[in-house]
Design a protein around this motif. Structure first.
Motif, PDB file in Angstrom:
ATOM      1  N   SER A   1       0.830  -1.200  -0.392  1.00 33.39           N
ATOM      2  CA  SER A   1      -0.351  -0.021  -0.002  1.00 33.39           C
ATOM      3  C   SER A   1       0.688   1.410  -0.260  1.00 33.39           C
ATOM      4  N   HIS A   2       0.509   2.574   0.784  1.00 34.97           N
ATOM      5  CA  HIS A   2       1.220   3.513   0.847  1.00 34.97           C
ATOM      6  C   HIS A   2       1.110   3.997   1.992  1.00 34.97           C
ATOM      7  N   LEU A   3       2.099   5.150   1.751  1.00 37.26           N
ATOM      8  CA  LEU A   3       2.934   5.704   2.649  1.00 37.26           C
ATOM      9  C   LEU A   3       2.776   7.942   2.577  1.00 37.26           C
TER      10      LEU A   3
ATOM     11  N   PHE B   1      -4.345   6.467   9.238  1.00 37.23           N
ATOM     12  CA  PHE B   1      -4.589   5.187   8.629  1.00 37.23           C
ATOM     13  C   PHE B   1      -4.336   4.959   6.799  1.00 37.23           C
ATOM     14  N   ASP B   2      -5.085   5.888   6.102  1.00 35.03           N
ATOM     15  CA  ASP B   2      -4.847   5.435   4.299  1.00 35.03           C
ATOM     16  C   ASP B   2      -3.863   5.552   4.102  1.00 35.03           C
ATOM     17  N   GLY B   3      -3.680   4.057   3.859  1.00 36.40           N
ATOM     18  CA  GLY B   3      -2.642   3.802   2.976  1.00 36.40           C
ATOM     19  C   GLY B   3      -1.245   3.122   4.589  1.00 36.40           C
TER      20      GLY B   3
ATOM     21  N   LEU C   1      -4.519  -4.165   2.368  1.00 30.54           N
ATOM     22  CA  LEU C   1      -5.356  -4.203   3.263  1.00 30.54           C
ATOM     23  C   LEU C   1      -5.548  -2.413   3.359  1.00 30.54           C
ATOM     24  N   HIS C   2      -6.765  -1.974   3.409  1.00 27.03           N
ATOM     25  CA  HIS C   2      -7.038  -0.710   3.584  1.00 27.03           C
ATOM     26  C   HIS C   2      -8.155  -0.349   4.509  1.00 27.03           C
ATOM     27  N   ILE C   3      -8.685   0.864   4.794  1.00 30.20           N
ATOM     28  CA  ILE C   3      -9.820   0.906   5.110  1.00 30.20           C
ATOM     29  C   ILE C   3     -10.186   1.664   4.652  1.00 30.20           C
TER      30      ILE C   3
END
Ligand code: HGY
Ligand code: MN
Ligand code: MN
Length: 414
Positions: A85-87, A96-98, A192-194
């Motif tokens: 995912s991404h930071l 939490f996004d990413g 995994l993601h919100i």
């Protein structure tokens, strides 16, 4: 919360990582401003690299800053199973996004190492550069380069609103790696993601089994009128670019409302000269259209392109509109979706199938490797907002299902 191999993640340790790394770009309101390839992004990248190396991973960086941390498995003839995912975050992003996707993957890997569990396939964690597309458009830019959608040169050329180029910023923070984009291979990816929407919370479901991502298109509009004196210019003789833009923005909202469940938004606007006693002469704004069905997206685009010229004529302005990005609707890999289902039932959570309203790196990676996603709820469905919130339990559930799904997939290679 256990997997078929009884590996159990440590939700508190994951939560502590989420709270610790939130300091890199932390805002007074409790959110994160960690724009891609900023100094704050460098700090979290350095932390992430060190944590992965502590777990015995090799960490490679490609030519657009994508980071790949790999732990060997029993079989070196297999491509890694990736979790990515991404930071990077929005300017007023949440914790939490990413971030949950990258740190949830780190927690899953830590659990494997701590339990001395050796997988068949190597395991990889990926941090994708510039998922948000807020500082440098378009979104998912560097997973797009990895997937061959954009060239590295195109990515390097993207400028932020201050005129800085992504390529120069990558060099400045020391994350323009030597590996060609796409050269570091993996066999599959779980993200995994919100959820970033209200459905899981409303239905009291812990896990979203994500089946795909809706189509997305971004446009840029420049409206040109005539700067003039607000006191001396009669109403009937004005060419007011801001008035025209306001009517256009309303018309674009109407395109969304008349094509549900599609969405239509204007998020960025610049008014020039932005002086209280000058009739605005030029306005720049962006358009974001999305729908699960490409044919209806075409209709939404046509409706917008029918409305804007009429408004321009009525308000005596001219305008330019161009589509700068299209990310077609994506379906995820059924065999990986099945692993998520297995991982969810092993952990004992209620779930529902759903498509993603938001864009994700997984949308581009699905073009080059079997890919799927796992969602967990977020409070009120709010995201891209400093108040974005979820719970230790929900983050833990997502990471456990991620671990379970990866191990279920790995079991095929025994
Ligand atoms: O725009 C999106 O959906 C993603 O958050 N970049
Ligand atoms: Mn995201
Ligand atoms: Mn986002």
């Amino acid at each position: 919360m256990t997997s078929q191999t009884n590996l159990t993640i440590n939700p508190q340790r994951l939560w502590d990582d989420l709270m610790f790394t939130a300091q890199f770009g932390g805002t007074p309101k409790g959110g994160i401003k960690r724009l891609t390839v900023s100094d704050e992004d460098k700090r979290v990248r350095d932390w992430f690299k060190a944590e992965c190396e502590k777990l015995g991973c090799s960490v490679q960086v490609d030519e657009v800053g994508n980071m790949f941390a790999t732990r060997p498995g029993k079989r070196q003839d297999l491509l890694p199973i990736a979790m990515g995912s991404h930071l990077d975050t929005q300017p007023t992003g949440g914790k939490f996004d990413g971030v949950l996707g990258v740190l949830g993957a780190l927690e899953a890997l830590r659990t494997m190492v701590q339990m001395d569990y050796e997988t068949n396939a190597p395991i990889m964690i990926v941090n994708w550069t510039n998922e948000e597309g807020s500082r440098f458009s378009p979104a998912m830019l560097c997973s797009g380069v990895y997937a061959g959608v954009f060239t590295p040169e195109f990515a390097y050329s993207r400028e932020d609103r201050a005129g800085l180029k992504l390529g120069d910023e990558l060099v400045r923070i020391g994350y323009k790696g030597e590996h060609k984009a796409g050269a570091i291979k993996f066999g599959s990816m779980f993200e995994l993601h919100i959820e970033q929407g209200p459905i899981l919370e409303a239905e009291e479901k812990m896990i979203g089994v994500v089946t795909g991502v809706q189509g997305m298109r971004w446009y840029e509009v420049t409206v040109t009128g005539q700067e003039s004196h607000t006191g001396a210019t009669p109403m009937g003789l004005r060419k007011n670019a801001l008035l025209a833009s306001a009517r256009m923005i309303d018309a674009i909202d109407h395109v969304g409302i008349t094509h549900l469940p599609g969405v239509a938004s204007v998020g960025l606007i610049e008014n020039r000269p932005n002086s209280r006693n000058v009739v605005p002469g030029e306005v720049f704004f962006t358009v974001d259209l999305r729908h699960p069905d490409e044919k209806i997206l075409d209709r939404m685009e046509a409706a917008m392109r029918e409305a804007l010229p009429k408004i321009a004529a009525d308000t005596k302005v001219t305008f330019e509109e161009k589509c700068i990005w299209k990310s077609p609707a994506v379906k995820f890999a059924s065999e990986l979706i099945e692993c998520v289902r297995m991982g969810t039932s092993q952990a004992g959570y209620k779930s529902r199938d759903m498509a993603s309203g938001a864009g994700h790196d997984a949308a581009y990676i699905a073009r080059v490797a079997p890919t799927t996603m796992i969602f967990v709820p977020c409070l009120g469905g709010i995201s891209h907002n400093e108040s974005e919130s979820t719970t230790l339990e929900e983050c833990g559930a997502g990471a456990q299902v991620l671990l379970n799904a990866v191990l279920a997939h790995d079991a095929h290679f025994a």
